[in-house]
Design a protein around this motif. Sequence first.
Motif, PDB file in Angstrom:
ATOM      1  N   GLY A 246      -2.056   0.139  -2.620  1.00  0.00           N
ATOM      2  CA  GLY A 246      -3.234  -0.343  -1.897  1.00  0.00           C
ATOM      3  C   GLY A 246      -4.340   0.004  -2.875  1.00  0.00           C
ATOM      4  O   GLY A 246      -5.641  -0.197  -3.414  1.00  0.00           O
ATOM      5  N   THR A 247      -4.083   0.575  -4.468  1.00  0.00           N
ATOM      6  CA  THR A 247      -4.768   0.729  -5.876  1.00  0.00           C
ATOM      7  C   THR A 247      -5.236  -0.618  -6.696  1.00  0.00           C
ATOM      8  O   THR A 247      -5.832  -1.093  -7.022  1.00  0.00           O
ATOM      9  N   ASP A 282      -4.623   7.645  -0.070  1.00  0.00           N
ATOM     10  CA  ASP A 282      -5.065   8.808  -0.864  1.00  0.00           C
ATOM     11  C   ASP A 282      -6.334   9.116  -1.547  1.00  0.00           C
ATOM     12  O   ASP A 282      -6.607   9.855  -2.367  1.00  0.00           O
ATOM     13  N   ALA A 283      -6.015   7.578  -2.279  1.00  0.00           N
ATOM     14  CA  ALA A 283      -6.127   7.107  -3.938  1.00  0.00           C
ATOM     15  C   ALA A 283      -7.928   6.444  -3.967  1.00  0.00           C
ATOM     16  O   ALA A 283      -8.514   5.781  -4.351  1.00  0.00           O
ATOM     17  N   LEU A 284      -7.624   6.399  -2.193  1.00  0.00           N
ATOM     18  CA  LEU A 284      -8.735   5.252  -2.092  1.00  0.00           C
ATOM     19  C   LEU A 284      -9.914   5.426  -0.644  1.00  0.00           C
ATOM     20  O   LEU A 284      -9.833   6.569  -0.477  1.00  0.00           O
ATOM     21  N   ASP A 285     -11.413   5.311  -1.351  1.00  0.00           N
ATOM     22  CA  ASP A 285     -12.333   5.472  -0.465  1.00  0.00           C
ATOM     23  C   ASP A 285     -12.543   4.581   1.527  1.00  0.00           C
ATOM     24  O   ASP A 285     -11.610   3.986   0.959  1.00  0.00           O
ATOM     25  N   HIS A 305      -0.772  -0.902   8.213  1.00  0.00           N
ATOM     26  CA  HIS A 305      -0.633   0.700   8.510  1.00  0.00           C
ATOM     27  C   HIS A 305      -0.845   1.415   7.498  1.00  0.00           C
ATOM     28  O   HIS A 305      -0.511   0.998   5.549  1.00  0.00           O
ATOM     29  N   MET A 306      -1.985   1.826   7.017  1.00  0.00           N
ATOM     30  CA  MET A 306      -2.827   2.643   6.049  1.00  0.00           C
ATOM     31  C   MET A 306      -1.941   4.493   6.025  1.00  0.00           C
ATOM     32  O   MET A 306      -2.157   4.838   6.796  1.00  0.00           O
ATOM     33  N   ILE A 307      -0.974   3.958   5.292  1.00  0.00           N
ATOM     34  CA  ILE A 307      -0.311   5.350   4.676  1.00  0.00           C
ATOM     35  C   ILE A 307      -0.388   6.231   3.605  1.00  0.00           C
ATOM     36  O   ILE A 307      -0.982   5.632   2.711  1.00  0.00           O
TER      37      ILE A 307
END
Length: 340
Positions: A246-247, A282-285, A305-307
């Motif tokens: 996601g980063t 967890d590292a994204l807004d 899925h967002m994990i």
Amino acid sequence: MKFLDLAKVYIRSGGGGGGCVSFRREKFVEFGGPDGGDGGNGGSVWAEAVEGLNTLIDYRYQQHFFAKSGQPGMGSQRTGKTGEDIVLKVPLGTEILDEDQETVLADLVKVGDRVRLAQGGNGGWGNLRFKSSTNRAPARANPGQEGIERTIWLRLKLIADAGLVGLPNAGKSTLLAAVSNARPKIADYPFTTLVPNLGVVGIDGAEFVMADIPGLIEGASEGRGLGTQFLAHVERCKVLLHLVDGTSSTITKDYRTIVTELEAYSDILGDKARIVALNKCDALDAKTISTRRKALEKASGGPVHMISGVSGQGLQDTLRAIRTAIIGETPKVEEGPWQP
């Protein structure tokens, strides 16, 4: 213990013992006649799947396996001793390939599965076998049949229910460590995982096995990076969990890269059921998560899925989706009490 999933082995079955030419010679016994015994059969070479093994490392240091030959026949109608068999003990999921590395001779996926790779030669007949009404004293015997010599390949494909795929540093090892007792190597540089890892995942009282393989990069099907040599370990999986970092600023490109490499490797992996998850949330807004989720859903054509393997965000729902895909059932929707 080192991991080895491909080994070349040379095998040879035992030859049969030769028949014996002998005539009975005893005092006060006339017309003794022929009494030469048959030769013993040669030993065969077998492969058997056993528990407790997860690598073919034993076949790196010993590649030659020769079964014993049968003993020759003897007088007094004595048959030669049969040669002892050789059994190659291999892990579950081992494929036996011919020398061309393409022809599959056997696929051992259950404990106790056995296959005979080379049959031992038959023992030769002694001269007693050739006695007839017109030939009362035959002086001939058959030699034993020669054994079979061949070269085979052992290829291990780990047996797992779900497989993790993604680019290097997508968080596959972190996720496996978070949902199971497996302890793969985790570091902040690419290609931390060099060999496949297995972990047993528990969810809602049920368990399934998840496999983590080294990351793929663009051009892996052409041999770049670690190539596609480990993709065979997720061929048996019923579902793949595709992790996207996601980063990363190129999540859609990252997604298409993995899909392209899976399809280039084989149609089996290209058509296999996949669950897409955006990792490291967890590292994204919240705004970035929403934007990248929509972009990934558009690229994949399905839900995402967002994990987070670190914080545990969304892991339970993702594991339930994996479990549902494994058992092939549609999740039941609990209905409330009936109301008029």
